[in-house]
Design a protein around this motif. Structure first.
Motif, short mmCIF file in Angstrom:
data_model
loop_
_atom_site.label_atom_id
_atom_site.label_comp_id
_atom_site.label_asym_id
_atom_site.label_seq_id
_atom_site.Cartn_x
_atom_site.Cartn_y
_atom_site.Cartn_z
N ARG A 174 -0.88 2.24 -7.48
CA ARG A 174 -2.14 2.79 -7.95
C ARG A 174 -2.42 2.41 -9.39
NH1 ARG A 174 -3.42 9.22 -7.94
NH2 ARG A 174 -2.75 9.15 -10.12
N THR A 236 -12.00 2.44 -5.57
CA THR A 236 -11.87 2.60 -4.13
C THR A 236 -10.39 2.71 -3.74
OG1 THR A 236 -13.85 1.23 -3.90
CG2 THR A 236 -12.57 1.65 -1.90
N LEU A 237 -9.55 1.91 -4.37
CA LEU A 237 -8.11 2.00 -4.14
C LEU A 237 -7.60 3.37 -4.59
CD1 LEU A 237 -5.37 -0.62 -4.72
CD2 LEU A 237 -5.19 1.53 -5.96
N TYR A 240 -8.57 5.92 -2.05
CA TYR A 240 -7.74 5.76 -0.85
C TYR A 240 -6.37 6.39 -1.05
CZ TYR A 240 -5.10 3.27 2.81
OH TYR A 240 -4.29 2.95 3.87
N GLN A 241 -5.75 6.11 -2.19
CA GLN A 241 -4.41 6.64 -2.45
C GLN A 241 -4.41 8.16 -2.52
OE1 GLN A 241 -2.98 8.20 -5.34
NE2 GLN A 241 -0.91 8.20 -4.48
N THR A 244 -5.12 9.71 1.11
CA THR A 244 -4.24 9.39 2.24
C THR A 244 -2.75 9.55 1.92
OG1 THR A 244 -4.07 7.01 1.75
CG2 THR A 244 -5.93 7.74 3.13
N LEU A 276 -13.48 0.00 1.54
CA LEU A 276 -12.75 1.09 2.18
C LEU A 276 -12.70 0.88 3.69
CD1 LEU A 276 -11.32 3.81 1.71
CD2 LEU A 276 -13.53 4.93 2.09
N TRP A 279 -10.02 -1.36 5.07
CA TRP A 279 -8.65 -0.85 5.04
C TRP A 279 -8.32 0.05 6.23
CZ3 TRP A 279 -9.07 0.65 -0.82
CH2 TRP A 279 -9.03 -0.53 -1.59
N THR A 283 -4.33 0.66 7.83
CA THR A 283 -3.70 1.96 7.69
C THR A 283 -2.97 2.33 8.98
OG1 THR A 283 -5.52 2.62 6.23
CG2 THR A 283 -4.11 4.37 7.11
N HIS A 288 -5.19 6.12 10.13
CA HIS A 288 -6.35 5.23 10.13
C HIS A 288 -7.60 5.97 10.59
CE1 HIS A 288 -5.40 5.16 14.41
NE2 HIS A 288 -6.52 4.51 14.64
N VAL A 291 -9.12 7.59 7.52
CA VAL A 291 -9.88 6.62 6.71
C VAL A 291 -11.22 6.33 7.36
CG1 VAL A 291 -9.85 4.35 5.65
CG2 VAL A 291 -7.72 5.64 5.84
#
Length: 328
Positions: A174, A236-237, A240-241, A244, A276, A279, A283, A288, A291
């Motif tokens: 991250r 966005t990363l 996501y982190q 999730t 996003l 990904w 996932t 998934h 997401v």
């Protein structure tokens, strides 16, 4: 009114972290004033069970300031009247700062004191530097601060932080500097002093990095389209982190629904929905599906805002997902 914990250590932790909160907000406000941003951080209070079991106070940066998103929260939840609960109290400062300029890095700081009914008490200490555009000098400066304050615990905290903030599906971390001490309360260390030195040292280090960046940016051209896209993709990363993999955020949302917007205060203001969506297939199952459901909350556009309304929906989506797929 919030009912606070009564143990001596919990009282000390709340006072120390509240002072650190005010100090950080004051330092950030000075930077705003220096860069012609007069708007102040606004306080927002939240209560657990109408205050019977505590609550918290967070300061949020106004929109159109130096920050894409910024939240500095201090909370204390206590269950002294609930012997069925595993913990007696948890007192925490948790903050995330996302500057609006892509050249300035984000920071996450978390310092908390937990008292369990079993008699175990401990600190959790976290600090991570999260730039959209990597600067080795910033990384080195931040790490030097962490090493100076943590001493012999630096390598352990760095290893644990690197593991915690690694994103296997994306084969990426991250941030560029990760510090994490869990269950910290060794008998040979004055941990109150350690935690105090840690939180103020990290705040001062970040303020110095941010000030240098902002002073330099003020005499340069506006960020390029490429830099802005790099920030959007990085945010966005980050999004996501947090949603999730971050156990603290997930646990906070699953335990109660009384502070959803505050719990999701670490999310950046904008994300790249198209990225996003790419990904989802990366996932592992069944996450998934989570997401995919998060992507569906946003309009069909590349740059999407993470509004307050969407944060509420995100919290509901996460609770629904883990109802169907319980955490192991």
């Amino acid at each position: 009114m919030r009912k606070e914990a009564t143990s001596e250590n919990a009282i000390h932790a709340l006072a120390m972290l509240s002072n650190a909160q005010r100090y950080f907000v004051d330092q950030l406000s000075v930077l705003c004033q220096q860069h012609q941003q007069a708007d102040k951080f606004t306080p927002q209070q939240w209560l657990r069970d109408s205050g019977q079991h505590g609550g918290g106070l967070r300061f949020e940066a106004p929109q159109h300031s130096l920050f894409n998103q910024a939240s500095v929260n201090v909370s204390q939840v206590q269950y002294e009247d609930r012997p069925d609960k595993a913990f007696i109290s948890a007192t925490a400062l948790s903050t995330i700062i996302h500057p609006i300029n892509p050249m300035a890095p984000s920071v996450h700081i978390h310092v908390s004191w937990t008292e369990l009914r079993s008699g175990k008490n401990y600190w959790r200490l976290m600090a991570d530097l999260n730039p959209a555009i990597v600067c080795e000098n910033d990384k080195n400066q931040f790490n030097e601060t962490l090493q100076s304050v943590a001493g012999d615990y630096f390598e352990q905290a760095t290893e644990q932080g690197n593991n915690y903030f690694y994103i296997p599906a994306l084969e990426a971390h991250r941030g560029i500097s990760h510090f994490y001490l869990e269950g910290f309360n060794p008998e040979n260390v004055d941990t109150k002093t350690f935690a105090h030195r840690f939180v103020y040292a990290v705040i001062d280090s970040y303020i110095a990095i941010l000030k240098a960046k902002l002073d330099n940016i003020s005499v340069e051209q506006k960020p390029s389209e490429t830099q802005q896209l790099s920030q959007l993709d990085y945010h966005t990363l980050y999004f996501y982190q947090v949603l999730t993999l971050d156990k603290g955020t997930t646990a906070g949302l699953l335990v109660h629904a009384q502070n959803d917007v505050g719990t999701l205060g670490s999310l950046p203001r904008f994300i790249n929905r198209e990225l996003l969506a790419q990904w989802i297939n990366k996932t592992p199952a069944p996450r998934h599906k989570l997401v995919s459901d998060l992507v569906a909350l946003f309009p069909d556009s590349k740059r999407c805002e993470v509004t307050t309304e969407i944060k509420v929906l995100i919290a509901q989506t996460i609770r629904s997902h883990y109802h169907n797929y319980p955490l192991s």
